[in-house]
Design an enzyme around this catalytic site. Structure first.
Site, PDB file in Angstrom:
ATOM      1  N   HIS A  90      30.781  91.862 -34.021  1.00 35.63           N
ATOM      2  CA  HIS A  90      31.827  92.748 -33.482  1.00 35.63           C
ATOM      3  C   HIS A  90      31.220  94.156 -33.388  1.00 35.63           C
ATOM      4  CE1 HIS A  90      35.763  94.167 -32.515  1.00 35.63           C
ATOM      5  NE2 HIS A  90      36.383  94.034 -33.674  1.00 35.63           N
ATOM      6  N   HIS A 122      30.601  87.998 -24.531  1.00 36.23           N
ATOM      7  CA  HIS A 122      31.940  88.443 -24.921  1.00 36.23           C
ATOM      8  C   HIS A 122      32.880  87.253 -25.059  1.00 36.23           C
ATOM      9  CE1 HIS A 122      35.650  90.774 -25.097  1.00 36.23           C
ATOM     10  NE2 HIS A 122      34.861  91.744 -25.516  1.00 36.23           N
ATOM     11  N   ASP A 168      28.723  97.381 -26.411  1.00 39.66           N
ATOM     12  CA  ASP A 168      27.827  97.888 -27.453  1.00 39.66           C
ATOM     13  C   ASP A 168      26.397  98.156 -26.998  1.00 39.66           C
ATOM     14  OD1 ASP A 168      29.543  98.143 -29.614  1.00 39.66           O
ATOM     15  OD2 ASP A 168      29.411  96.023 -30.133  1.00 39.66           O
TER      16      ASP A 168
HETATM   17  C1  LIG Z   1      32.718  95.676 -29.088  1.00 38.35           C
HETATM   18  C2  LIG Z   1      32.465  94.255 -29.385  1.00 38.35           C
HETATM   19  O1  LIG Z   1      32.821  93.782 -30.427  1.00 38.35           O
HETATM   20  S1  LIG Z   1      31.747  93.350 -28.181  1.00 38.35           S
HETATM   21  C3  LIG Z   1      30.957  92.008 -29.028  1.00 38.35           C
HETATM   22  C4  LIG Z   1      29.784  92.502 -29.820  1.00 38.35           C
HETATM   23  N1  LIG Z   1      29.015  91.385 -30.381  1.00 38.35           N
HETATM   24  C5  LIG Z   1      27.775  91.076 -29.964  1.00 38.35           C
HETATM   25  O2  LIG Z   1      27.191  91.690 -29.083  1.00 38.35           O
HETATM   26  C6  LIG Z   1      27.108  89.932 -30.691  1.00 38.35           C
HETATM   27  C7  LIG Z   1      26.394  88.983 -29.733  1.00 38.35           C
HETATM   28  N2  LIG Z   1      27.362  88.203 -28.980  1.00 38.35           N
HETATM   29  C8  LIG Z   1      27.962  87.114 -29.541  1.00 38.35           C
HETATM   30  O3  LIG Z   1      27.678  86.705 -30.659  1.00 38.35           O
HETATM   31  C9  LIG Z   1      29.028  86.407 -28.731  1.00 38.35           C
HETATM   32  O4  LIG Z   1      28.793  86.570 -27.351  1.00 38.35           O
HETATM   33  C10 LIG Z   1      30.451  86.900 -29.069  1.00 38.35           C
HETATM   34  C11 LIG Z   1      30.682  86.869 -30.592  1.00 38.35           C
HETATM   35  C12 LIG Z   1      30.664  88.316 -28.583  1.00 38.35           C
HETATM   36  C13 LIG Z   1      31.449  86.002 -28.371  1.00 38.35           C
HETATM   37  O5  LIG Z   1      31.304  84.724 -28.937  1.00 38.35           O
HETATM   38  P1  LIG Z   1      31.882  83.420 -28.204  1.00 38.35           P
HETATM   39  O6  LIG Z   1      33.225  83.684 -27.656  1.00 38.35           O
HETATM   40  O7  LIG Z   1      31.735  82.304 -29.168  1.00 38.35           O
HETATM   41  O8  LIG Z   1      30.844  83.263 -27.002  1.00 38.35           O
HETATM   42  P2  LIG Z   1      30.828  82.202 -25.823  1.00 38.35           P
HETATM   43  O9  LIG Z   1      31.784  81.095 -26.106  1.00 38.35           O
HETATM   44  O10 LIG Z   1      30.979  82.947 -24.564  1.00 38.35           O
HETATM   45  O11 LIG Z   1      29.330  81.635 -25.918  1.00 38.35           O
HETATM   46  C14 LIG Z   1      28.872  80.736 -24.948  1.00 38.35           C
HETATM   47  C15 LIG Z   1      27.445  80.366 -25.205  1.00 38.35           C
HETATM   48  O12 LIG Z   1      26.605  81.503 -25.018  1.00 38.35           O
HETATM   49  C16 LIG Z   1      25.860  81.753 -26.178  1.00 38.35           C
HETATM   50  N3  LIG Z   1      25.826  83.169 -26.405  1.00 38.35           N
HETATM   51  C17 LIG Z   1      26.892  83.999 -26.421  1.00 38.35           C
HETATM   52  N4  LIG Z   1      26.489  85.251 -26.689  1.00 38.35           N
HETATM   53  C18 LIG Z   1      25.147  85.186 -26.842  1.00 38.35           C
HETATM   54  C19 LIG Z   1      24.175  86.167 -27.138  1.00 38.35           C
HETATM   55  N5  LIG Z   1      24.511  87.436 -27.341  1.00 38.35           N
HETATM   56  N6  LIG Z   1      22.887  85.784 -27.223  1.00 38.35           N
HETATM   57  C20 LIG Z   1      22.532  84.498 -27.023  1.00 38.35           C
HETATM   58  N7  LIG Z   1      23.424  83.529 -26.738  1.00 38.35           N
HETATM   59  C21 LIG Z   1      24.718  83.877 -26.664  1.00 38.35           C
HETATM   60  C22 LIG Z   1      26.609  81.080 -27.304  1.00 38.35           C
HETATM   61  O13 LIG Z   1      25.765  80.767 -28.387  1.00 38.35           O
HETATM   62  C23 LIG Z   1      27.162  79.861 -26.611  1.00 38.35           C
HETATM   63  O14 LIG Z   1      26.147  78.902 -26.522  1.00 38.35           O
HETATM   64  P3  LIG Z   1      26.451  77.375 -26.852  1.00 38.35           P
HETATM   65  O15 LIG Z   1      27.510  76.969 -25.863  1.00 38.35           O
HETATM   66  O16 LIG Z   1      25.126  76.717 -26.670  1.00 38.35           O
HETATM   67  O17 LIG Z   1      26.945  77.360 -28.260  1.00 38.35           O
HETATM   68  O1  LIG Z   2      37.555  92.177 -27.649  1.00 37.47           O
HETATM   69  C1  LIG Z   2      36.684  91.741 -28.414  1.00 37.47           C
HETATM   70  O2  LIG Z   2      36.645  90.582 -28.862  1.00 37.47           O
HETATM   71  C2  LIG Z   2      35.577  92.612 -28.863  1.00 37.47           C
HETATM   72  C3  LIG Z   2      35.504  93.897 -28.112  1.00 37.47           C
HETATM   73  O3  LIG Z   2      34.936  93.976 -27.041  1.00 37.47           O
HETATM   74  C4  LIG Z   2      36.163  95.063 -28.678  1.00 37.47           C
HETATM   75  O4  LIG Z   2      36.830  94.943 -29.715  1.00 37.47           O
HETATM   76  O5  LIG Z   2      36.023  96.155 -28.100  1.00 37.47           O
END
Ligand SMILES: CC(=O)SCCNC(=O)CCNC(=O)[C@H](O)C(C)(C)COP(=O)(O)OP(=O)(O)OC[C@H]1O[C@@H](n2cnc3c(N)ncnc32)[C@H](O)[C@@H]1OP(=O)(O)O
Ligand SMILES: O=C([O-])CC(=O)C(=O)O
Length: 375
Positions: free
Chosen positions: A221, A260, A311
Site C-alpha cells: 500500500h 493496482h 507511488d
Molecule cells: C497508493 C497505493 O497503495 S497503490 C498500490 C501500491 N502497491 C504497490 O505498488 C505494490 C506492488 N503492487 C502489488 O503488489 C499489486 O499490484 C497490488 C497489491 C497493488 C494489487 O494487488 P492485486 O489486486 O492482487 O493485483 P492483480 O490481481 O491485479 O494482480 C494480477 C497479477 O499481476 C501480478 N502483479 C500485480 N502487481 C505486480 C507487480 N507490481 N509486480 C509484478 N507482478 C505484479 C500479480 O502477482 C498477479 O499475478 P498472478 O495472476 O500470476 O498471481
Molecule cells: O486504492 C487502493 O487500493 C490503493 C491506492 O491506490 C490508494 O489508496 O491510493
C-alpha cells in the site's frame, strides 16, 4: 450469497458499503473526489481546499478558505508531553511507527470526548502531523529541537520548511501541493477500510487514524513509494534498469509502484505526478533517476501490461526535493488523513458494525484430547 470464487479473495470486486466521497476507476480509469475530477483538482486547487471539500462537504469560498488556512496555522504546535515522547524514539525507528505513536499520544493528550468534536480533531491532526514527523526526524537525526509553528500558507510548504529549516521554493511548494491532492482520498483502499472498520465499533477518531497508519505502512500500500525508491536508486542507466527488472520479473518478484487492485489500465494520478517528477528532474539537472524511472515504466508495460500506480513517480519526485526516502510514506499520511477522517464521519453518520463472515476451512468438529494423550 457471497461470491466464493478465488477472484473474491481480498474482497476484490465486492462492495463493502457506500460512499459519497470518491469514485475509483469508474468510466475507465477516472478518479473523483465528491464529484470533482482529479485532473481539475490537481491543476486548480490548493490542498487545503481539497481537505475542506473532503472534510466539510463543499468547496470553500475564498473567505472560508482563508479562515481555514488561518485556523490550520494556529494548530501546528505540539504539546510538551508529545515532544518528550518523540524525543525518546531512536533515529532508527520506522517513521511510520513514529506517526502511529505520535497520533496515538495526541489522542491521549487531546482525547475526542464526543463525535461532535471530530471536525476539530481532524483539523488538528492535519496541522500537527507534519510537525510530529519533522520534530522527531530533526531531533533524532540532527539533535535539534525545532519550532514547529511556521507561518507557511500550505501544509506542503510547512512540511518542507520544518524538514529543511528554511521556507520551500515556490516550485517545491507547488509540487507538494499537487502530491498531497493526489494522495488525499481513494475510496475503500486498505487503510481507509481499516479506519472505517474501527469507526464502525464507535471508537474514537485517534484510534481510527492510528489503525489506518498501520495499514498504510505496508509495501503493498503506501510503503510502495519508499520501496520503489530503494529499488531505482541502485541503477545508473536505463539499460541497467531494464536488465535488472527483467531479472526480477523472471524470478517472479513484485515490482513496487506497479499494478493496482482496482484500476486495470492506468492510474490517473501517475501521469500527473510523472509530469512533476520531470519538472523537478530538470530543476536539479538529473540525468539518471528520471530516465531510469521512465525505462522501468516502459519495460513493465511491454513485459507485463502493468502500469505505474500513484507511488512510482512519487519516489523520484520526492527525492528531487531532497526528502529522505524514509519520510515518503509519512507524507502520504499527512495527506490521506483527510480521506480517513471524512470516511470516519461518513461511517458514523450511517453506522452498522462492520462484521463480515468467513468461509471455515479448518478441521471438522472433533473430540477434546486430554494432555496426557497428546504428542
Ligand atoms: C497508493 C497505493 O497503495 S497503490 C498500490 C501500491 N502497491 C504497490 O505498488 C505494490 C506492488 N503492487 C502489488 O503488489 C499489486 O499490484 C497490488 C497489491 C497493488 C494489487 O494487488 P492485486 O489486486 O492482487 O493485483 P492483480 O490481481 O491485479 O494482480 C494480477 C497479477 O499481476 C501480478 N502483479 C500485480 N502487481 C505486480 C507487480 N507490481 N509486480 C509484478 N507482478 C505484479 C500479480 O502477482 C498477479 O499475478 P498472478 O495472476 O500470476 O498471481
Ligand atoms: O486504492 C487502493 O487500493 C490503493 C491506492 O491506490 C490508494 O489508496 O491510493
Amino acid at each position: 450469497m457471497a461470491d466464493k470464487t478465488p477472484s473474491s479473495t481480498g474482497l476484490r470486486g465486492m462492495s463493502a458499503g457506500s460512499t459519497a466521497l470518491c469514485t475509483v476507476g469508474k468510466d475507465g480509469s477516472g478518479l473523483t473526489y465528491r464529484g470533482y475530477d482529479i485532473h481539475d483538482l490537481a491543476e486548480h486547487a490548493r490542498f487545503e481546499e481539497v481537505a475542506y471539500l473532503l472534510l466539510k462537504g463543499t468547496l470553500p469560498t475564498q473567505d472560508e478558505l482563508d479562515a481555514y488556512v488561518a485556523t490550520l496555522k494556529t494548530l501546528r504546535g505540539l504539546p510538551d508531553a508529545l515532544k518528550t515522547v518523540l524525543e525518546q524514539l531512536p533515529a532508527d525507528t520506522h517513521p511510520m511507527d513514529v506517526m502511529r505513536t505520535g497520533c496515538s499520544v495526541l489522542g491521549n493528550l487531546e482525547t475526542e470526548a464526543s463525535f461532535g468534536e471530530q471536525q476539530a480533531h481532524s483539523d488538528r491532526m492535519l496541522a500537527a502531523f507534519p510537525s510530529i514527523i519533522n520534530y522527531w526526524y530533526r531531533f533524532s537525526h540532527e539533535g535539534v529541537r525545532i519550532d514547529t509553528e511556521t507561518d507557511d500558507d500550505s501544509v506542503g510548504g510547512h512540511f518542507l520548511h520544518l524538514l529543511h529549516g528554511k521556507p520551500a521554493s515556490e516550485l517545491h511548494a507547488r509540487a507538494m501541493n499537487v502530491s498531497l491532492i493526489l494522495y488525499a482520498e481513494h475510496e475503500f483502499n486498505a487503510s481507509t477500510f481499516t479506519a472505517r472498520v474501527c469507526a464502525s465499533t464507535l471508537s474514537d477518531i485517534h484510534s481510527c487514524v492510528t489503525g489506518a497508519i498501520g495499514s498504510l505502512r505496508g509495501p503493498l500500500h503506501g510503503g510502495a513509494n519508499e520501496a520503489a525508491m530503494d529499488m531505482i536508486e541502485n541503477w545508473q542507466t536505463p539499460e541497467e534498469a531494464e536488465h535488472e527488472i527483467l531479472g526480477m520479473l523472471s524470478r517472479g518478484d513484485k515490482i513496487m509502484g506497479f499494478g493496482h487492485a482496482i484500476y486495470r489500465e492506468s492510474d490517473p494520478r501517475n501521469a500527473i505526478i510523472k509530469q512533476w517528477s520531470k519538472k523537478l528532474a530538470e530543476d536539479v539537472g538529473d540525468s539518471v533517476l528520471y530516465p531510469v524511472s521512465e525505462r522501468v515504466e516502459a519495460v513493465m508495460w511491454r513485459e507485463k501490461k502493468l502500469f505505474c500506480n500513484a507511488d512510482f513517480f512519487h519516489a523520484s519526485a520526492y527525492h528531487f526535493m531532497g526528502i529522505p526516502t524514509k519520510l515518503f510514506t509519512p507524507i502520504f499520511v499527512c495527506s490521506r488523513l483527510t480521506g480517513w477522517c471524512a470516511h470516519v464521519a461518513e461511517q458514523r453518520g450511517n453506522n452498522r458494525i462492520i462484521r463480515p463472515s468467513a468461509d471455515y476451512v479448518g478441521p471438522e468438529k472433533r473430540d477434546w484430547v486430554p494432555m496426557e494423550q497428546r504428542g
